[in-house]
Design a protein around this motif. Sequence first.
Motif, PDB file in Angstrom:
ATOM      1  N   ASN A 180     -11.983   4.825  11.077  1.00 25.01           N
ATOM      2  CA  ASN A 180     -11.350   5.817  10.499  1.00 25.01           C
ATOM      3  C   ASN A 180     -12.114   7.041  10.941  1.00 25.01           C
ATOM      4  O   ASN A 180     -11.072   8.262  11.357  1.00 25.01           O
ATOM      5  CB  ASN A 180     -11.251   6.090   9.037  1.00 25.01           C
ATOM      6  CG  ASN A 180     -10.567   5.082   8.409  1.00 25.01           C
ATOM      7  OD1 ASN A 180      -9.530   4.589   8.763  1.00 25.01           O
ATOM      8  ND2 ASN A 180     -11.004   4.236   7.078  1.00 25.01           N
TER       9      ASN A 180
ATOM     10  N   GLY B 141      -8.307   7.346   5.427  1.00 20.76           N
ATOM     11  CA  GLY B 141      -8.450   6.550   6.613  1.00 20.76           C
ATOM     12  C   GLY B 141      -6.920   6.298   6.804  1.00 20.76           C
ATOM     13  O   GLY B 141      -6.303   6.892   6.115  1.00 20.76           O
ATOM     14  N   GLY B 142      -6.522   5.048   7.454  1.00 20.16           N
ATOM     15  CA  GLY B 142      -5.344   4.690   7.874  1.00 20.16           C
ATOM     16  C   GLY B 142      -4.611   5.720   8.703  1.00 20.16           C
ATOM     17  O   GLY B 142      -5.288   6.733   9.479  1.00 20.16           O
ATOM     18  N   SER B 143      -3.381   5.557   8.814  1.00 20.09           N
ATOM     19  CA  SER B 143      -2.316   6.336   9.881  1.00 20.09           C
ATOM     20  C   SER B 143      -1.821   7.710   9.506  1.00 20.09           C
ATOM     21  O   SER B 143      -1.666   8.674  10.405  1.00 20.09           O
ATOM     22  CB  SER B 143      -1.637   5.516  10.647  1.00 20.09           C
ATOM     23  OG  SER B 143      -0.760   4.782   9.744  1.00 20.09           O
TER      24      SER B 143
ATOM     25  N   ARG C 101     -15.234  -4.016   4.600  1.00 22.19           N
ATOM     26  CA  ARG C 101     -15.104  -2.338   4.212  1.00 22.19           C
ATOM     27  C   ARG C 101     -16.158  -1.814   3.592  1.00 22.19           C
ATOM     28  O   ARG C 101     -16.666  -2.467   2.671  1.00 22.19           O
ATOM     29  CB  ARG C 101     -13.657  -2.313   3.601  1.00 22.19           C
ATOM     30  CG  ARG C 101     -12.347  -2.830   4.253  1.00 22.19           C
ATOM     31  CD  ARG C 101     -11.883  -1.770   5.414  1.00 22.19           C
ATOM     32  NE  ARG C 101     -10.568  -1.984   5.906  1.00 22.19           N
ATOM     33  CZ  ARG C 101      -9.564  -1.577   5.608  1.00 22.19           C
ATOM     34  NH1 ARG C 101      -9.504  -0.507   4.545  1.00 22.19           N
ATOM     35  NH2 ARG C 101      -8.247  -1.704   6.143  1.00 22.19           N
TER      36      ARG C 101
ATOM     37  N   PRO D  38      -2.617  10.172   7.735  1.00 20.91           N
ATOM     38  CA  PRO D  38      -3.111  11.632   7.535  1.00 20.91           C
ATOM     39  C   PRO D  38      -3.218  12.097   8.827  1.00 20.91           C
ATOM     40  O   PRO D  38      -3.542  13.428   9.100  1.00 20.91           O
ATOM     41  CB  PRO D  38      -4.608  11.472   6.982  1.00 20.91           C
ATOM     42  CG  PRO D  38      -5.137  10.084   6.998  1.00 20.91           C
ATOM     43  CD  PRO D  38      -3.636   9.365   7.150  1.00 20.91           C
TER      44      PRO D  38
ATOM     45  N   GLY E  83      -4.872   7.619   0.793  1.00 19.76           N
ATOM     46  CA  GLY E  83      -3.583   7.118   1.387  1.00 19.76           C
ATOM     47  C   GLY E  83      -3.377   6.105   0.249  1.00 19.76           C
ATOM     48  O   GLY E  83      -3.818   5.812  -0.865  1.00 19.76           O
ATOM     49  N   LEU E  84      -1.934   5.468   0.458  1.00 18.21           N
ATOM     50  CA  LEU E  84      -1.526   4.376  -0.402  1.00 18.21           C
ATOM     51  C   LEU E  84      -1.055   3.062   0.307  1.00 18.21           C
ATOM     52  O   LEU E  84      -0.283   3.317   1.213  1.00 18.21           O
ATOM     53  CB  LEU E  84      -0.332   4.747  -1.256  1.00 18.21           C
ATOM     54  CG  LEU E  84       0.159   3.752  -2.433  1.00 18.21           C
ATOM     55  CD1 LEU E  84      -0.953   3.588  -3.389  1.00 18.21           C
ATOM     56  CD2 LEU E  84       1.515   4.326  -2.877  1.00 18.21           C
TER      57      LEU E  84
ATOM     58  N   THR F 266      -5.945   1.492  -2.367  1.00 16.78           N
ATOM     59  CA  THR F 266      -6.397   2.989  -1.920  1.00 16.78           C
ATOM     60  C   THR F 266      -7.642   2.748  -1.630  1.00 16.78           C
ATOM     61  O   THR F 266      -8.533   2.035  -1.990  1.00 16.78           O
ATOM     62  CB  THR F 266      -5.958   4.143  -2.980  1.00 16.78           C
ATOM     63  OG1 THR F 266      -6.000   5.400  -1.957  1.00 16.78           O
ATOM     64  CG2 THR F 266      -6.918   4.082  -4.090  1.00 16.78           C
ATOM     65  N   ALA F 267      -8.115   3.929  -0.484  1.00 23.72           N
ATOM     66  CA  ALA F 267      -9.362   3.626  -0.054  1.00 23.72           C
ATOM     67  C   ALA F 267      -9.469   2.201   0.385  1.00 23.72           C
ATOM     68  O   ALA F 267      -8.557   1.755   1.159  1.00 23.72           O
ATOM     69  CB  ALA F 267     -10.542   4.049  -0.686  1.00 23.72           C
TER      70      ALA F 267
END
Length: 245
Positions: free
Chosen positions: A83, A40-42, A175, A44, A139-140, A146-147
Amino acid sequence: MELNIFKTVEEQIAALANYVIDASKTAIMDHDRFDFVLSGGSSPKRLYELLTSDKYKKRIDWSRTYFFFGDERFVPAGDEERNSLMAKESLFDHVNISDDQIFKVDTSGSPEEAAKKYEMDIEVHFGKKPIRFDLVLLGLGDDAHTASLFPGTSILNEKEAGIRSVYLEDKQVYRISMTYPLINQAKEIAFLAFGENKAEAAQHVLEGEKDTSKFPAQLIRSEMGSTEWFLDKKAASKLTKPRKK
Ligand code: 6PG
């Protein structure tokens, strides 16, 4: 644990795209499908856009690729925080795949129900076999999460369930996340982190004191396969023993 450090984010993302393509080929040759867990996150987003660009698109057999999410925000399906929405816009909408190739988290019930249903859907996909994803992309966070394995949360101690709901006090949100034992069953795990703001977390996780409650990404290491880090030089800038790529 392999550390790959790149001068620019463009080189980093291109290297990771080739790594994903190689993983997909190995998986499809071995068992005729590629079970790919998206981060998830931005970060990738640029990877997904490159993988679906004309230059790369034809190098993955999308018809044999199955997509999962390492974690999901417990918000309604169309919410911009999802995500799965970012993946839809930057990846799924650009390749020819059917809905049943995408394993989304159903957030129509409670967080616990979402976690249980997601885990059941994944178990059905793997049949009687152990759940071993071919590649988990992670991601980190700048706090070394992470996750949705955040510092000091109960999910870090979860050893039985593969998927758990977790409430984040500071963000006042639930989450749904894969647990570290499930992630570590994967054949390949790849971290993607770039930018100065990830440098401290990367140093703590890769070189710092062993404290998985403070630095949860330290929990992640493939049990039977490879764990690779893809960092740009800014994210690697606090490492004491960097290896330039
Ligand atoms: C999420 C992710 C999370 C993310 C890190 C990094 O749902 O937000 O799973 O673990 O990978 O927070 O996020 P960025 O890539 O946006 O920096």
